[in-house]
Motif scaffolding. Sequence first.
Motif, PDB file in Angstrom:
ATOM      1  N   TRP A  14      41.053  47.201  37.411  1.00 36.87           N
ATOM      2  CA  TRP A  14      41.670  48.451  38.355  1.00 36.87           C
ATOM      3  C   TRP A  14      42.495  47.706  39.276  1.00 36.87           C
ATOM      4  CZ3 TRP A  14      39.974  48.308  43.781  1.00 36.87           C
ATOM      5  CH2 TRP A  14      40.239  49.391  44.303  1.00 36.87           C
ATOM      6  N   GLN A  15      42.732  46.600  39.625  1.00 39.28           N
ATOM      7  CA  GLN A  15      43.522  45.926  40.351  1.00 39.28           C
ATOM      8  C   GLN A  15      44.943  45.852  39.718  1.00 39.28           C
ATOM      9  OE1 GLN A  15      43.099  44.716  43.646  1.00 39.28           O
ATOM     10  NE2 GLN A  15      45.446  44.307  43.573  1.00 39.28           N
ATOM     11  N   LEU A  16      44.887  45.410  38.406  1.00 41.79           N
ATOM     12  CA  LEU A  16      46.121  45.719  37.767  1.00 41.79           C
ATOM     13  C   LEU A  16      46.755  47.217  37.610  1.00 41.79           C
ATOM     14  CD1 LEU A  16      45.403  42.650  36.938  1.00 41.79           C
ATOM     15  CD2 LEU A  16      46.315  43.216  34.661  1.00 41.79           C
ATOM     16  N   ALA A  17      45.858  48.135  37.344  1.00 38.51           N
ATOM     17  CA  ALA A  17      46.285  49.519  37.062  1.00 38.51           C
ATOM     18  C   ALA A  17      46.812  50.128  38.394  1.00 38.51           C
ATOM     19  CB  ALA A  17      45.101  50.468  36.936  1.00 38.51           C
ATOM     20  N   THR A  18      46.271  49.659  39.674  1.00 34.10           N
ATOM     21  CA  THR A  18      46.742  50.115  40.647  1.00 34.10           C
ATOM     22  C   THR A  18      47.807  49.334  41.562  1.00 34.10           C
ATOM     23  OG1 THR A  18      44.824  49.345  41.985  1.00 34.10           O
ATOM     24  CG2 THR A  18      44.706  51.540  41.204  1.00 34.10           C
ATOM     25  N   GLY A  19      47.945  48.013  41.001  1.00 37.28           N
ATOM     26  CA  GLY A  19      48.950  47.151  41.586  1.00 37.28           C
ATOM     27  C   GLY A  19      50.032  47.040  41.012  1.00 37.28           C
ATOM     28  N   GLY A  20      51.038  45.852  41.428  1.00 40.04           N
ATOM     29  CA  GLY A  20      52.335  45.898  40.882  1.00 40.04           C
ATOM     30  C   GLY A  20      52.558  44.630  40.051  1.00 40.04           C
ATOM     31  N   THR A  21      53.889  44.171  39.763  1.00 38.66           N
ATOM     32  CA  THR A  21      54.106  43.276  38.738  1.00 38.66           C
ATOM     33  C   THR A  21      53.246  42.089  38.960  1.00 38.66           C
ATOM     34  OG1 THR A  21      56.472  44.167  38.347  1.00 38.66           O
ATOM     35  CG2 THR A  21      56.062  42.043  37.579  1.00 38.66           C
ATOM     36  N   GLN A  22      53.183  41.526  40.230  1.00 41.30           N
ATOM     37  CA  GLN A  22      52.550  40.326  40.369  1.00 41.30           C
ATOM     38  C   GLN A  22      51.210  40.324  40.064  1.00 41.30           C
ATOM     39  OE1 GLN A  22      54.070  37.469  41.969  1.00 41.30           O
ATOM     40  NE2 GLN A  22      56.069  39.042  41.318  1.00 41.30           N
ATOM     41  N   ASP A  23      50.457  41.653  40.327  1.00 38.66           N
ATOM     42  CA  ASP A  23      49.248  41.517  39.751  1.00 38.66           C
ATOM     43  C   ASP A  23      49.214  41.266  38.217  1.00 38.66           C
ATOM     44  OD1 ASP A  23      47.831  42.049  42.422  1.00 38.66           O
ATOM     45  OD2 ASP A  23      49.048  44.151  42.095  1.00 38.66           O
ATOM     46  N   TRP A  24      50.083  41.853  37.309  1.00 38.40           N
ATOM     47  CA  TRP A  24      49.887  42.069  35.748  1.00 38.40           C
ATOM     48  C   TRP A  24      50.323  40.574  35.387  1.00 38.40           C
ATOM     49  CZ3 TRP A  24      49.200  45.887  32.316  1.00 38.40           C
ATOM     50  CH2 TRP A  24      48.928  47.017  32.647  1.00 38.40           C
ATOM     51  N   LEU A  25      51.033  39.700  36.001  1.00 36.23           N
ATOM     52  CA  LEU A  25      51.283  38.489  35.531  1.00 36.23           C
ATOM     53  C   LEU A  25      50.299  37.425  36.102  1.00 36.23           C
ATOM     54  CD1 LEU A  25      55.101  38.291  36.620  1.00 36.23           C
ATOM     55  CD2 LEU A  25      54.182  38.807  34.261  1.00 36.23           C
ATOM     56  N   MET A  26      49.507  37.589  37.119  1.00 33.68           N
ATOM     57  CA  MET A  26      48.753  36.675  37.500  1.00 33.68           C
ATOM     58  C   MET A  26      47.360  37.496  38.085  1.00 33.68           C
ATOM     59  SD  MET A  26      51.020  33.861  39.909  1.00 33.68           S
ATOM     60  CE  MET A  26      51.899  35.400  40.749  1.00 33.68           C
ATOM     61  N   PRO A  27      46.521  37.910  37.259  1.00 30.06           N
ATOM     62  CA  PRO A  27      45.359  39.001  37.533  1.00 30.06           C
ATOM     63  C   PRO A  27      44.554  38.237  38.792  1.00 30.06           C
ATOM     64  CG  PRO A  27      45.524  38.477  35.257  1.00 30.06           C
ATOM     65  CD  PRO A  27      46.524  37.366  35.752  1.00 30.06           C
ATOM     66  N   ASN A  28      43.960  39.284  39.371  1.00 27.62           N
ATOM     67  CA  ASN A  28      43.239  38.885  40.805  1.00 27.62           C
ATOM     68  C   ASN A  28      42.545  40.015  41.085  1.00 27.62           C
ATOM     69  OD1 ASN A  28      44.669  40.792  42.932  1.00 27.62           O
ATOM     70  ND2 ASN A  28      46.050  40.031  41.525  1.00 27.62           N
ATOM     71  N   ILE A  29      41.405  40.054  42.019  1.00 25.68           N
ATOM     72  CA  ILE A  29      40.655  41.042  42.464  1.00 25.68           C
ATOM     73  C   ILE A  29      40.952  40.990  43.847  1.00 25.68           C
ATOM     74  CG2 ILE A  29      38.123  41.883  42.777  1.00 25.68           C
ATOM     75  CD1 ILE A  29      37.374  40.139  40.342  1.00 25.68           C
ATOM     76  N   VAL A  30      41.347  42.173  44.315  1.00 28.51           N
ATOM     77  CA  VAL A  30      42.017  42.460  45.698  1.00 28.51           C
ATOM     78  C   VAL A  30      42.478  40.997  46.434  1.00 28.51           C
ATOM     79  CG1 VAL A  30      40.681  44.387  46.212  1.00 28.51           C
ATOM     80  CG2 VAL A  30      39.593  42.201  46.450  1.00 28.51           C
ATOM     81  N   GLY A  31      43.152  40.330  45.558  1.00 29.34           N
ATOM     82  CA  GLY A  31      44.180  39.135  46.322  1.00 29.34           C
ATOM     83  C   GLY A  31      43.432  37.809  45.778  1.00 29.34           C
ATOM     84  N   ARG A  32      42.214  37.908  45.260  1.00 31.52           N
ATOM     85  CA  ARG A  32      41.321  36.866  45.118  1.00 31.52           C
ATOM     86  C   ARG A  32      41.881  36.518  43.389  1.00 31.52           C
ATOM     87  NH1 ARG A  32      35.035  36.327  44.987  1.00 31.52           N
ATOM     88  NH2 ARG A  32      35.337  36.184  47.025  1.00 31.52           N
ATOM     89  N   PRO A  33      42.533  35.064  43.152  1.00 30.64           N
ATOM     90  CA  PRO A  33      42.992  34.989  41.871  1.00 30.64           C
ATOM     91  C   PRO A  33      41.647  34.831  41.094  1.00 30.64           C
ATOM     92  CG  PRO A  33      44.046  33.331  43.535  1.00 30.64           C
ATOM     93  CD  PRO A  33      42.909  34.193  44.228  1.00 30.64           C
ATOM     94  N   TYR A  34      41.962  35.339  39.870  1.00 28.86           N
ATOM     95  CA  TYR A  34      40.937  35.455  38.832  1.00 28.86           C
ATOM     96  C   TYR A  34      41.574  34.711  37.679  1.00 28.86           C
ATOM     97  CZ  TYR A  34      37.077  36.955  35.683  1.00 28.86           C
ATOM     98  OH  TYR A  34      35.896  36.886  34.842  1.00 28.86           O
ATOM     99  N   GLY A  35      41.110  33.256  37.669  1.00 30.24           N
ATOM    100  CA  GLY A  35      41.817  32.495  36.335  1.00 30.24           C
ATOM    101  C   GLY A  35      40.691  31.913  35.510  1.00 30.24           C
TER     102      GLY A  35
END
Length: 595
Positions: free
Chosen positions: A54-75
């Motif tokens: 959901w974060q990727l779908a509603t976010g921007g390029t940065q979210d697609w390159l580095m997935p996260n949940i409302v700013g918390r990195p998901y690595g």
Amino acid sequence: MSAAKTSRVHLTAAATGTLPRALLLAICIIYGLAGLFGRDPWKNEDAAGFGVMWQLATGGTQDWLMPNIVGRPYGEDGPLVFWVGALMIRLFGGWLGAPDASRIATALFYFGTCSLIWYATYLLGRRAEVQPFAYVFGGQPNARDYGRTLADGALLIFLACVGLAMRGHETTPQVGQVCFVAMSLYGMVRSLDKPIQGGIWLGVGLGALTLSSGPVIPLVLLASVIICGLACKPLPLPRVLLASVPLALALVAAWMAAAYFGATDHNDAVTFIREWSRYDRRTYGAPNAAALNFIARNLLLFTWPVWPIACWAWLSWSGMRRAPHVALPLAMLLPPLLLLFLLRAPGDVQFILLLPPMAVLAAFGLPTLTRAAINAIDWFALLFFTIFGGFVWFMWIARTTGQPPRVAANIYRLLPGFQQDFTVSAIVYALLVTAAWILIVRWRLSRAPKQIWRPVVISAAGTTLMWVLAMTLWLPSINYGKTYRDVAQAASMALPTAYNCVQPIRMGDAQLASFAYFGHIRFGGPDDGCDVLLRHDPVDYGEPTSISHFEWRLIWEGRRPSDRDERFRMYRLVDMSRVAPPRPSLPGRRLPSHP
């Protein structure tokens, strides 16, 4: 007589009749789609995976390159599965809603896994070394029919696995990982007659597996492929590696390069990729008693009934264990099985990775099963799933009608506050699948088919019955017990009219994603100057520490009704210098007391 000849099976053409296509497709489709739609993301891994999508779908390029949940990195896992889920949300979210649209990706990976298992087994089943004994006067099956029958058996075994029901219907990276394990296995099988094409499939599978998990599992699988190529002579190892390894490396390098050059801050990209690559090292370690105990108690149930048939296949083909139909599935099975025993924390998330290679191996044990083993598997599945289906119906009737009262009271106690949701369509679907189960059992027992897939058709139909009944009769109850929707919306209503952001404290990924999606809460980090705290307090940690002229005041407290171990508290930062002090009471005057 050579060992290879003594290990061959004796079958007639009648034993290799294919399963009716309509029945096989119906089981696959019904089982795969049941429980995907009409529900919320469930705790824990399901909600966390949806949160990233959901974060990727509603976010921007940065979210697609580095997935996260409302700013918390998901690595913890790579981004590939999240990319597919986010794309489905963008395409179908406006029609189905974000949660249901994200699970279209789950369906795609599920059907892809089924197809790859079928075709890998079919190609192996056509090979000369596995063909049944040729009778003097003929009557043995031809290679094509034998391969199709084995492929049907492998797919039924895969669908019959008990653990696939829940894990195979979640929005987690593992649903993609299991597909890419099956793709890697198919690539190895395809390379036996088409090395370059098979190497490409293997390279895509290993590269995609890296992009959906971490580097450890693909590297261990690659090492296993090399060992398998040295032991299994028909596998053209040099050409396979030449086609697969550069392609896999190119896929992973493309994401890393895009993340580095596309990031606003290159240091953030380097940190994210470094933490992603290091996560596996923190996941695995020396075997510990807790993990081993968990595996011993849960793995055999999760992989039932495939593990006993796979073990039988290993024993029955004792003279041909270096042949492709045994060596290649083992090459994909042993590495993830070994890694399970090296997990630092116990869990069944990675159990699902064992199922594709185990199902392919088990298919070659079907022709050699004894009549006693076939009857044991059949009657166990028949009794277990019939009793289970009757129990599900009985409990649903008790919950719906309140009779018998003691059983109904126990159900209500497990779901405090749940309001009965009666839908006619769910009852109709449950009745239809129950009737289908009765017809399949009657057909299996009355016809007594001779085909080699007969030991697992009851098991596959039984797991379908189990899952569909749960996802029709009990879906509202399960959804009520496993969603954060109500508590997240309650927290949202308690928020001040104007606030900067909410800082989460001790909240897991599933909780953070659910509160952000259902509550539309604007979260922030420690450096964002948030004036609201939202804490997850599994135990009483006391009040947050106040600072000079400011005080944290509790404005809301709540939890999910079905979970007593979770408690959420929300605090607002109050400027005490702007709060008027209480007026002192007059000397000698007492306030009136309330009765």
